[in-house]
Motif scaffolding. Sequence first.
Motif, PDB file in Angstrom:
ATOM      1  N   THR A  71     -41.421  16.454  27.336  1.00  0.00           N
ATOM      2  CA  THR A  71     -41.815  15.097  27.738  1.00  0.00           C
ATOM      3  C   THR A  71     -40.934  14.075  27.016  1.00  0.00           C
ATOM      4  OG1 THR A  71     -43.375  14.644  25.938  1.00  0.00           O
ATOM      5  CG2 THR A  71     -44.268  15.806  27.844  1.00  0.00           C
ATOM      6  N   GLY A  72     -40.950  12.865  27.548  1.00  0.00           N
ATOM      7  CA  GLY A  72     -40.223  11.773  26.899  1.00  0.00           C
ATOM      8  C   GLY A  72     -40.863  11.394  25.572  1.00  0.00           C
ATOM      9  N   TYR A  73     -42.172  11.518  25.507  1.00  0.00           N
ATOM     10  CA  TYR A  73     -42.870  11.193  24.260  1.00  0.00           C
ATOM     11  C   TYR A  73     -42.329  12.080  23.132  1.00  0.00           C
ATOM     12  CZ  TYR A  73     -46.747  10.026  21.157  1.00  0.00           C
ATOM     13  OH  TYR A  73     -47.491   9.583  20.102  1.00  0.00           O
ATOM     14  N   HIS A 130     -41.694   1.044  23.868  1.00  0.00           N
ATOM     15  CA  HIS A 130     -42.764   1.961  24.294  1.00  0.00           C
ATOM     16  C   HIS A 130     -43.462   2.618  23.093  1.00  0.00           C
ATOM     17  CE1 HIS A 130     -44.390   5.749  26.075  1.00  0.00           C
ATOM     18  NE2 HIS A 130     -44.776   4.866  26.990  1.00  0.00           N
ATOM     19  N   SER A 158     -44.168   5.566  22.392  1.00  0.00           N
ATOM     20  CA  SER A 158     -43.564   6.786  21.835  1.00  0.00           C
ATOM     21  C   SER A 158     -42.467   6.435  20.822  1.00  0.00           C
ATOM     22  CB  SER A 158     -42.996   7.661  22.951  1.00  0.00           C
ATOM     23  OG  SER A 158     -42.112   6.913  23.761  1.00  0.00           O
ATOM     24  N   SER A 218     -41.023  -1.169  29.725  1.00  0.00           N
ATOM     25  CA  SER A 218     -41.914  -0.464  30.647  1.00  0.00           C
ATOM     26  C   SER A 218     -43.035  -1.327  31.206  1.00  0.00           C
ATOM     27  CB  SER A 218     -42.507   0.763  29.963  1.00  0.00           C
ATOM     28  OG  SER A 218     -43.191   0.398  28.781  1.00  0.00           O
ATOM     29  N   ASP A 274     -33.947   4.121  25.242  1.00  0.00           N
ATOM     30  CA  ASP A 274     -34.952   4.854  26.015  1.00  0.00           C
ATOM     31  C   ASP A 274     -34.842   4.378  27.464  1.00  0.00           C
ATOM     32  OD1 ASP A 274     -37.255   5.453  27.434  1.00  0.00           O
ATOM     33  OD2 ASP A 274     -38.553   5.362  25.671  1.00  0.00           O
ATOM     34  N   ALA A 316     -36.211   5.543  30.193  1.00  0.00           N
ATOM     35  CA  ALA A 316     -37.262   6.145  31.027  1.00  0.00           C
ATOM     36  C   ALA A 316     -37.352   5.473  32.409  1.00  0.00           C
ATOM     37  CB  ALA A 316     -38.609   6.038  30.319  1.00  0.00           C
ATOM     38  N   HIS A 317     -37.162   4.160  32.444  1.00  0.00           N
ATOM     39  CA  HIS A 317     -37.365   3.436  33.709  1.00  0.00           C
ATOM     40  C   HIS A 317     -36.059   3.016  34.378  1.00  0.00           C
ATOM     41  CE1 HIS A 317     -41.654   3.407  32.973  1.00  0.00           C
ATOM     42  NE2 HIS A 317     -41.338   3.209  31.701  1.00  0.00           N
ATOM     43  N   THR A 333     -36.205  10.032  30.997  1.00  0.00           N
ATOM     44  CA  THR A 333     -37.321  10.897  31.393  1.00  0.00           C
ATOM     45  C   THR A 333     -37.083  11.418  32.803  1.00  0.00           C
ATOM     46  OG1 THR A 333     -38.627   9.015  32.113  1.00  0.00           O
ATOM     47  CG2 THR A 333     -38.988   9.761  29.874  1.00  0.00           C
ATOM     48  N   LYS A 386     -40.308  10.490  36.106  1.00  0.00           N
ATOM     49  CA  LYS A 386     -40.472   9.183  36.768  1.00  0.00           C
ATOM     50  C   LYS A 386     -39.577   9.178  38.009  1.00  0.00           C
ATOM     51  CE  LYS A 386     -42.170   6.817  32.667  1.00  0.00           C
ATOM     52  NZ  LYS A 386     -42.424   7.947  31.769  1.00  0.00           N
TER      53      LYS A 386
HETATM   54  C1  LIG Z   1     -40.304   3.621  28.034  1.00  0.00           C
HETATM   55  C2  LIG Z   1     -40.965   4.967  28.008  1.00  0.00           C
HETATM   56  N1  LIG Z   1     -40.518   5.897  27.146  1.00  0.00           N
HETATM   57  C3  LIG Z   1     -41.081   7.106  27.076  1.00  0.00           C
HETATM   58  C4  LIG Z   1     -42.123   7.461  27.891  1.00  0.00           C
HETATM   59  C5  LIG Z   1     -42.721   8.813  27.745  1.00  0.00           C
HETATM   60  O1  LIG Z   1     -42.201   9.676  28.708  1.00  0.00           O
HETATM   61  P1  LIG Z   1     -43.066  10.922  29.200  1.00  0.00           P
HETATM   62  O2  LIG Z   1     -44.081  10.384  30.158  1.00  0.00           O
HETATM   63  O3  LIG Z   1     -42.082  11.851  29.824  1.00  0.00           O
HETATM   64  O4  LIG Z   1     -43.712  11.487  27.978  1.00  0.00           O
HETATM   65  C6  LIG Z   1     -42.624   6.522  28.823  1.00  0.00           C
HETATM   66  C7  LIG Z   1     -43.729   6.782  29.750  1.00  0.00           C
HETATM   67  O5  LIG Z   1     -44.424   7.651  29.848  1.00  0.00           O
HETATM   68  C8  LIG Z   1     -42.029   5.246  28.874  1.00  0.00           C
HETATM   69  O6  LIG Z   1     -42.487   4.314  29.706  1.00  0.00           O
END
Ligand SMILES: Cc1ncc(COP(=O)(O)O)c(C=O)c1O
Length: 411
Positions: free
Chosen positions: A114-116, A140, A142, A186, A211, A213-214, A242, A245
């Motif tokens: 996961t991204g977290y 975020h 995380s 995010s 990061d 992710a988006h 990530t 998404k």
């Molecule tokens: C900016 C950002 N970084 C990291 C994450 C975590 O990614 P993941 O959902 O794959 O754990 C998210 C959302 O979940 C996010 O919005």
Amino acid sequence: MLKHLEQQLAERESQSLRRRRRVAETACAPRQTVTAHDGTPRELLTFCSNDYLGLANHPALIEALAEGARLYGAGSGASHLICGHSRAHALLEDDLAEMMSPHLPEVRALYFCTGYLANLAVLTALGDAQTTIYTDLLNHASLIDGARLAKAAVHTYPHNDLTGLARRLAACSTPRKLIVTDGVFSMDGDLARLPELLALAEQHDAYILVDDAHGFGVLGEQGRGVLSHFGLRSERLICMGTLGKAAGVGGAFVAAHRTFIDWLVQSARAYIYTTAAPPAVAHAVRASLRLIRGDEGDQRRQHLHALITALRAGVPEVLGEVLNQRGWRLAESHTAIQPLIVGGSAEALAIAAGLETQGLWVPAIRPPTVPSGSARLRITLSAAHRLDDVERLLAGLAAAARGAGDAEGTT
Ligand SMILES: Cc1ncc(COP(=O)(O)O)c(C=O)c1O
């Protein structure tokens, strides 16, 4: 302890901050059958997922997931450093490194569950006691948690305020510095000022964890993300993206100079001490990358941008004076995240409930996810939406705004 928690829950309820889950009965898509906590299933037109390219339910990815399971089985069986690192993971990492190579010299990639976890891994592996971490206020959770777990000193700078950051960097007393930022924020949809951040990093010998992710899949050439959007290339950049998404599957990656990746494999506890994601998932992500980088990806990104333009043009048209009268604001965002900031948590919940009565699902995001007094409807668009879906949302927002006004006796 139970009594204490019951009191805490009641307090959250009274402040309109209690969170509740719904059960999706069907695949992630704009039209989804959803069961709320009253137990009644309904079909809703949804504007809440991060499935920005509409790939989560794509037949090619469903097939790739099934094929991956036939080739590699259902589970990985162990962590990557024991025996869970399969050919599917290795091939995916090669694909990701090749994809990000225009932006990251001597790049390698590492695939995470996961991204977290990926953010926790990078921040704890790099953030030792000889390092200072500089983190944007709106990063975020995380990234915030990763910085908390790290042994580094942590400075939080106001959102996108590079003047304050420059002062802090100049006064830094540790030998190593790491700037940490969302690429696309995010809950706001705006972009980090990455070209200026990179200039600061060069000036002060700092590195940057972005990061994305988006942004990954959505921004830049072939969906390479925010680094491509700004045309950046540097060994000072570490990119986390990530894959659950826009890529529509799951997991995340870190791409960076090979020395960073080697170090993560040696020392990142959030990478080492967890079972590798099922190889079938990695196999399906490879199929997703092919779509993202090809003509279909371009077409989906184009359609998504047309939807974003229609929504941004439509909100002032349908809400007009309501925006000023009620102090609502559509955030300055040109990405698929289009938050309508309304202020109070109860007001945000009331508008979301008003939309739901019209068959529309837009989530109300409240503190602590966003700063106090800035509760919002986090509208997200997907290439799977049609233009008339956006028109339905606009009509729904106008009706919900009238409803909220009537309830307060303001109209
Ligand atoms: C900016 C950002 N970084 C990291 C994450 C975590 O990614 P993941 O959902 O794959 O754990 C998210 C959302 O979940 C996010 O919005």
